[in-house]
Design a protein around this motif. Structure first.
Motif, PDB file in Angstrom:
ATOM      1  N   THR A 274     112.304   3.353  23.707  1.00  0.00           N
ATOM      2  CA  THR A 274     112.099   1.904  23.735  1.00  0.00           C
ATOM      3  C   THR A 274     111.370   1.517  22.449  1.00  0.00           C
ATOM      4  O   THR A 274     110.175   1.788  22.298  1.00  0.00           O
ATOM      5  N   PRO A 275     112.073   0.907  21.504  1.00  0.00           N
ATOM      6  CA  PRO A 275     111.447   0.603  20.211  1.00  0.00           C
ATOM      7  C   PRO A 275     110.537  -0.622  20.280  1.00  0.00           C
ATOM      8  O   PRO A 275     110.749  -1.524  21.103  1.00  0.00           O
ATOM      9  N   TYR A 276     109.526  -0.650  19.434  1.00  0.00           N
ATOM     10  CA  TYR A 276     108.660  -1.827  19.321  1.00  0.00           C
ATOM     11  C   TYR A 276     108.205  -1.979  17.872  1.00  0.00           C
ATOM     12  O   TYR A 276     108.109  -1.009  17.130  1.00  0.00           O
ATOM     13  N   ASN A 277     107.936  -3.207  17.481  1.00  0.00           N
ATOM     14  CA  ASN A 277     107.422  -3.509  16.148  1.00  0.00           C
ATOM     15  C   ASN A 277     105.913  -3.718  16.215  1.00  0.00           C
ATOM     16  O   ASN A 277     105.354  -4.000  17.281  1.00  0.00           O
ATOM     17  N   ILE A 278     105.261  -3.612  15.069  1.00  0.00           N
ATOM     18  CA  ILE A 278     103.842  -3.942  14.956  1.00  0.00           C
ATOM     19  C   ILE A 278     103.695  -5.038  13.908  1.00  0.00           C
ATOM     20  O   ILE A 278     104.112  -4.871  12.755  1.00  0.00           O
ATOM     21  N   ILE A 336     100.867 -10.365  17.039  1.00  0.00           N
ATOM     22  CA  ILE A 336     102.151 -11.052  17.176  1.00  0.00           C
ATOM     23  C   ILE A 336     103.154 -10.132  17.885  1.00  0.00           C
ATOM     24  O   ILE A 336     103.864 -10.531  18.796  1.00  0.00           O
ATOM     25  N   GLU A 337     103.190  -8.901  17.450  1.00  0.00           N
ATOM     26  CA  GLU A 337     103.971  -7.840  18.093  1.00  0.00           C
ATOM     27  C   GLU A 337     103.145  -6.565  18.075  1.00  0.00           C
ATOM     28  O   GLU A 337     102.365  -6.355  17.129  1.00  0.00           O
ATOM     29  N   PRO A 338     103.253  -5.725  19.098  1.00  0.00           N
ATOM     30  CA  PRO A 338     104.157  -5.800  20.249  1.00  0.00           C
ATOM     31  C   PRO A 338     103.620  -6.710  21.346  1.00  0.00           C
ATOM     32  O   PRO A 338     102.443  -7.072  21.342  1.00  0.00           O
ATOM     33  N   ILE A 339     104.500  -7.052  22.262  1.00  0.00           N
ATOM     34  CA  ILE A 339     104.090  -7.709  23.493  1.00  0.00           C
ATOM     35  C   ILE A 339     104.065  -6.670  24.604  1.00  0.00           C
ATOM     36  O   ILE A 339     104.688  -5.610  24.479  1.00  0.00           O
TER      37      ILE A 339
END
Length: 365
Positions: A274-278, A336-339
């Motif tokens: 499950t990818p996520y951004n920072i 802002i990210e991740p949520i």
């Protein structure tokens, strides 16, 4: 930490002084040279007591390390998993054919830079052919020999007449470092469950962790709709998704009749990424040094990324990131990210290459 005997230096010194005064019938004054002698004896006693406490702790699974931990493992039949060299398939090409079989001997070396690989077995070039393939193992054990791309192992080390070229036709893989203490400790703790073939989850967990030392976590479950099926999902160090070769190693381990109940159908899968951004902004109090805190902030982001992918099913949780950033010296943080994202134990969070950390300046209280 457990202490079996008191090693407080002040208590030792007081006891020595009182004992000396009682035996000698005197009172030791400040400046008396005997104080230097008692200080030296106190130092020796402290070292001895520290050694006694250390020896005692090394007999406890919770604290044991290195060879002491290995000795505890021997009591329940658990050995440290040793390092192994990476393997690859090599194609050997000759400049001519031969009227008889040509043997490339076991141990024959090829190389990629300073990494040497030796043939696992004798490799025979058939009559009338110019090419033959065989498996080689890196002579430097550990992960260092992994991930050499196709064609990178191409240096002929040992001389064979008319051998024109060598080249790996598979990416090198399977090299592992020696098992660390924490992994060995976990397997020793799980070992009693492994004696059961009734299918307990902890028994399966022990055997999965034993199958390969790069496995750090595993989820084992039986779907409600398939009561006879046991699904096994392993995770590798640094949150890596296991390749098919490692899944096959786990499958082979779990198919043994001494491990798997006869009625269980074991299926081994890789976890889903499950990818996520920072993307975050941070502010600083005026009294703090920008360069120092910036380095601390970058370290905190790195720590968060490592924390996020060290366990299967760990929710993507920005609150953890905020906690680390505030601890690193940020006055205020805006994520802002991740949520927040809920994950089940078949999934692993993995950061993308999109990482933005923006310093916004100094704020007053």
């Amino acid at each position: 930490m457990i202490k079996f005997i008191d090693e407080n230096i002040n208590n030792i010194e007081i006891a020595l002084k009182e004992g000396y005064e009682e035996i000698m019938g005197i009172t030791i004054k400040d400046g008396d040279p005997i104080n230097d002698f008692i200080g030296w004896v106190t130092y020796i006693f402290t070292i001895v007591k520290n050694d006694i406490n250390h020896t005692g702790r090394m007999n406890l699974l919770r604290y044991a390390e290195k060879e002491y931990l290995e000795a505890i493992g021997e009591l329940v039949g658990v050995e440290r998993i040793q390092e192994k060299g990476a393997k690859a398939t090599i194609k050997y090409t000759f400049s001519k054919t031969f009227p008889s079989v040509v043997t490339i001997p076991k141990g024959y070396k090829v190389a990629a830079g300073n990494l040497y690989f030796g043939a696992d077995e004798n490799i025979e070039l058939k009559i009338g052919e110019r090419e033959v393939s065989g498996v080689v193992t890196c002579l430097t054990p550990g992960v260092i020999g992994n991930d050499l791309q196709i064609g990178e192992i191409n240096i002929i080390v040992d001389d064979i007449p008319f051998l024109l070229s060598v080249s790996n036709t598979s990416i090198s893989s399977g090299g592992v470092n020696q098992e660390d203490d924490e992994s060995l400790r976990t397997r020793i703790q799980l070992r009693p469950t492994a004696f059961s073939t009734a299918g307990p989850v902890e028994a399966y967990k022990y055997h999965v962790l034993t199958a390969h030392q790069d496995i750090i976590d595993v989820h084992i479950y039986t779907p409600e709709e398939s009561p006879g099926v046991v699904k096994v999902i392993p995770l590798l160090k640094n949150g890596a998704i296991p390749e098919r070769s490692i899944l096959e190693i786990v499958e082979k381990r779990l198919q043994d009749d001494s491990v798997r109940p006869f009625t269980d159908k074991v299926e081994v899968f890789a976890p889903t990424s499950t990818p996520y951004n920072i993307n975050l902004k941070w502010w600083l109090s005026k009294e703090n040094d920008v360069s120092t805190v910036t380095q601390n902030i970058n370290n905190a982001v790195f720590e968060y990324r490592a924390w996020q992918k060290e366990k299967l099913g760990r929710d993507i949780n920005p609150n953890k990131l905020i906690q680390l950033l505030i601890g690193a010296g940020a006055k205020r943080v805006e994520i802002i990210e991740p949520i927040f994202t809920k994950l089940d134990k078949t999934k692993i969070a993995q950061e993308t290459s999109s990482i933005t950390v923006s310093y916004q300046g100094v704020e007053d209280e």
